[in-house]
Enzyme design. Structure first.
Site, PDB file in Angstrom:
ATOM      1  N   HIS A   7     154.454  43.629  57.878  1.00  0.00           N
ATOM      2  CA  HIS A   7     154.598  43.661  59.140  1.00  0.00           C
ATOM      3  C   HIS A   7     155.079  44.092  59.564  1.00  0.00           C
ATOM      4  CE1 HIS A   7     153.173  44.544  63.159  1.00  0.00           C
ATOM      5  NE2 HIS A   7     153.680  42.919  63.452  1.00  0.00           N
ATOM      6  N   CYS A  42     154.187  45.461  68.627  1.00  0.00           N
ATOM      7  CA  CYS A  42     154.150  45.279  67.355  1.00  0.00           C
ATOM      8  C   CYS A  42     152.454  46.972  67.360  1.00  0.00           C
ATOM      9  CB  CYS A  42     153.106  44.438  66.698  1.00  0.00           C
ATOM     10  SG  CYS A  42     154.532  42.767  66.899  1.00  0.00           S
ATOM     11  N   LYS A  87     148.841  40.511  57.747  1.00  0.00           N
ATOM     12  CA  LYS A  87     149.307  39.197  56.789  1.00  0.00           C
ATOM     13  C   LYS A  87     149.031  39.123  55.591  1.00  0.00           C
ATOM     14  CE  LYS A  87     149.261  35.106  55.505  1.00  0.00           C
ATOM     15  NZ  LYS A  87     150.581  35.551  54.559  1.00  0.00           N
ATOM     16  N   ILE A 116     158.316  39.143  57.432  1.00  0.00           N
ATOM     17  CA  ILE A 116     159.236  40.330  57.829  1.00  0.00           C
ATOM     18  C   ILE A 116     158.851  41.471  56.792  1.00  0.00           C
ATOM     19  CG2 ILE A 116     161.912  40.487  57.491  1.00  0.00           C
ATOM     20  CD1 ILE A 116     161.529  37.469  58.664  1.00  0.00           C
ATOM     21  N   SER A 128     152.229  36.337  59.742  1.00  0.00           N
ATOM     22  CA  SER A 128     152.604  37.293  58.644  1.00  0.00           C
ATOM     23  C   SER A 128     153.832  37.487  58.166  1.00  0.00           C
ATOM     24  CB  SER A 128     152.748  38.907  59.539  1.00  0.00           C
ATOM     25  OG  SER A 128     152.877  38.634  60.274  1.00  0.00           O
TER      26      SER A 128
END
Ligand code: ZN
Lengths: 153, 391
Positions: B338, B84, B334, B211, B209
């Site tokens: 993301h 990430c 969030k 997809i 968060s």
């Protein structure tokens, strides 16, 4: 390729080419250098490794020492008693665990050998407390022999 | 000596379920906007770094796809991965290419196309991002599960409640309503967060968060070229990076991410920011809130709050506009969304907008010191990148 392979996205309605080339992935994982661990499970033991040179201990077990670079490591059975550092209940499961009921994953700290073990906690979530006394032990699961964290009185 | 490096242009796509665009098309949206705002063309780009985690998307060589889409040819081109935090790793790599003198203009572009697979498959693939055999193969940990282990430990150690963490979601959704690029622009109430279903107890759906598909890009340049291209470069003045163990069972603490602490320490030192009270020097921050507990831990790991006082900082509104240090005014991971490989680059776009006072109405921080921070975590502290930007 023709228009009949184009479908609508179920949420946005956008046109999507429905892929005709499917790929299935199943890995083959080498475990020869830690096979003693799996023999240990058959014997009812959870085994770890220890460096003969510097004394560093490893769980998960490994066949070399990351601390001093030595390849002289030995197998030993850590004291399986400790306490629960933390836990969670996996409510939304990945596709490949769909056949299981919601399971509890926790981390047990084994203070005598300064090791931590991540595994399923074999207890109802409502009865589990952080800091509770636990031991690690072998578990016979529907998908084979494994190890888990058990509550202790 | 290292050469100074600054952002001279940026671009970002709308985040969300972007089934209207392919990976190549999303990259073009963000990349073309970045180059346009920098006043350059593809042929002037002398290095291309693409962050993309992939797996859920069909293109195996995304960096090459991006180069072709943007007319960037015959230059050093590579894809980078730091889970990430891939986006920040792209920026740090581009920084190194320029600072070392190998290039004057480099494009860092993050892109992720997660909706090419169904949700279950995406959950499976993200969950595999720890130690594969000892954590996933044997025990089926999921990504929310990793952070849930931290939240459980935190709640016990500091006697906090699920409601405390839910406030992160309320704050970040509150700001996302002012961000036209955000995936979710709906405010949420504390009650709604608390009522949402558990994905990995104690983590709930509205702690998590989503997809996301999306792309973000920044054009980086050496100081000489930057000053030719713009009157308002955003300089990179602090960089800190650290890694953590693959196995969670080998971590010392579950109430902190050690890699974040280390990355922050290095970044503060390189930018001459007060280690013990960084908020005195920093006007605004984006922190890695993939789950609400991650934002609370970040407050403490970055020294915005003392240990155990992250929840209090949040409750007192100190991380909102006008507070000690406003955090995630773009909605955070969030609510903004993301897209894994794009997130770190999107953070750089966000702090650039904040420092240049170009954030949309309702979500602009007061810029006094002209300094901002991005905190980008890969996995559960498997990687941590902290970057400090200045105007
Ligand atoms: Zn050793």
């Amino acid at each position: 390729m023709n228009l009949s392979n184009i479908i609508k996205d179920k949420k946005t309605g956008d046109p999507i080419l429905h892929d005709l080339r499917e790929l299935r992935l199943k890995y083959e994982l080498p475990v020869g250098r830690v096979s003693r661990f799996f023999q240990g499970l058959e014997e009812g033991k959870i085994l770890a490794t220890r460096c003969r040179k510097c004394g560093a201990r490893y769980f998960p077990p490994q066949s070399w020492c990351s601390e001093c670079g030595s390849q002289e490591v030995e197998w030993f059975e850590p004291d399986p008693h400790g306490y629960l550092s933390t836990f969670t209940v996996i409510n939304v499961k990945p596709k490949s665990f769909n056949t299981f009921k919601d399971y509890v994953v926790g981390i047990a700290e084994l203070p005598k050998d300064e090791l931590k073990v991540l595994a399923w906690v074999m207890e109802e979530p409502s009865k589990i407390r952080v800091g509770a006394k636990v031991r690690v032990g072998v578990v016979k699961r529907e998908d084979g022999l494994s190890y888990g964290i058990f509550p202790e009185d | 000596m290292e050469r100074k490096v600054g952002i001279v242009g940026y671009g970002i796509t709308k985040f969300g379920r972007r089934t209207d665009a392919s990976l190549s098309e999303l990259s073009w949206e963000a990349g073309a906007e970045a180059m346009r705002s920098a006043g350059i063309e593809g042929k002037e780009v002398k290095g291309l770094v693409v962050s993309n985690v992939g797996m859920w998307s069909s293109e195996e060589l995304p960096a090459v796809v991006v180069g072709e889409a943007l007319g960037v040819r015959n230059v050093p081109t590579l894809r980078v991965e730091a889970a990430c935090a891939s986006g920040s790793s792209a920026i740090h790599t581009a920084y190194d290419m320029i600072a070392s003198g190998r290039a004057d203009i480099v494009l860092a572009l993050g892109v992720e196309k997660m909706h090419e697979v169904d949700t279950e498959t995406a959950v499976e693939l993200i969950g595999r991002a720890g130690n594969y055999m000892w954590e996933y193969e044997f025990f089926g940990l999921t990504f929310p599960g990793y952070y849930a282990l931290h939240q459980t430990a935190y709640m016990k150690k500091y006697d906090s409640k699920e409601e405390d963490f839910a406030l992160v979601s309320v704050k970040n959704h509150g700001y996302a309503q002012y961000n036209p690029y955000a995936q979710f622009r709906n405010p949420v109430t504390l009650e709604e967060v608390m009522k949402s279903k558990y994905v990995a107890w104690p983590v709930k759906l509205l702690d998590s968060s989503p997809i996301t598909d999306g792309a973000a890009a920044v054009v980086l340049a050496s100081s000489r070229v930057a000053k030719e291209l713009t009157d308002t470069p955003v300089w990179i003045t602090g960089l800190g990076v650290a890694n953590g163990t693959s196995n969670l069972s080998r971590r010392r603490s579950f109430t902190s991410l050690e890699a974040s602490v280390e990355a922050a320490r290095t970044a503060y030192a390189s930018a001459n920011v007060d280690q013990s009270a960084p908020w005195k020097h920093i006007d605004v921050a984006t922190v890695h809130d993939c789950f609400t507990v991650a934002e609370v831990m970040a407050y403490e790991d970055l020294n915005f709050a003392a240990r155990g006082e992250g929840v209090k900082l949040l409750r007192e509104g100190q991380t909102q506009v006008g507070g000690r240090i406003p955090v995630n005014l773009d909605g955070g991971l969030k609510a903004k969304g993301h897209p894994i490989g794009a997130t770190g680059v999107a953070m750089a776009v966000e702090v650039s907008k904040q420092l240049l006072r170009k954030a949309e109405k309702g979500r602009q921080a007061d810029i006094r010191n002209g300094r901002a921070l991005t905190h980008n975590v890969g996995g559960t502290g498997h990687y941590a990148y902290v970057t400090i930007y200045e105007v």
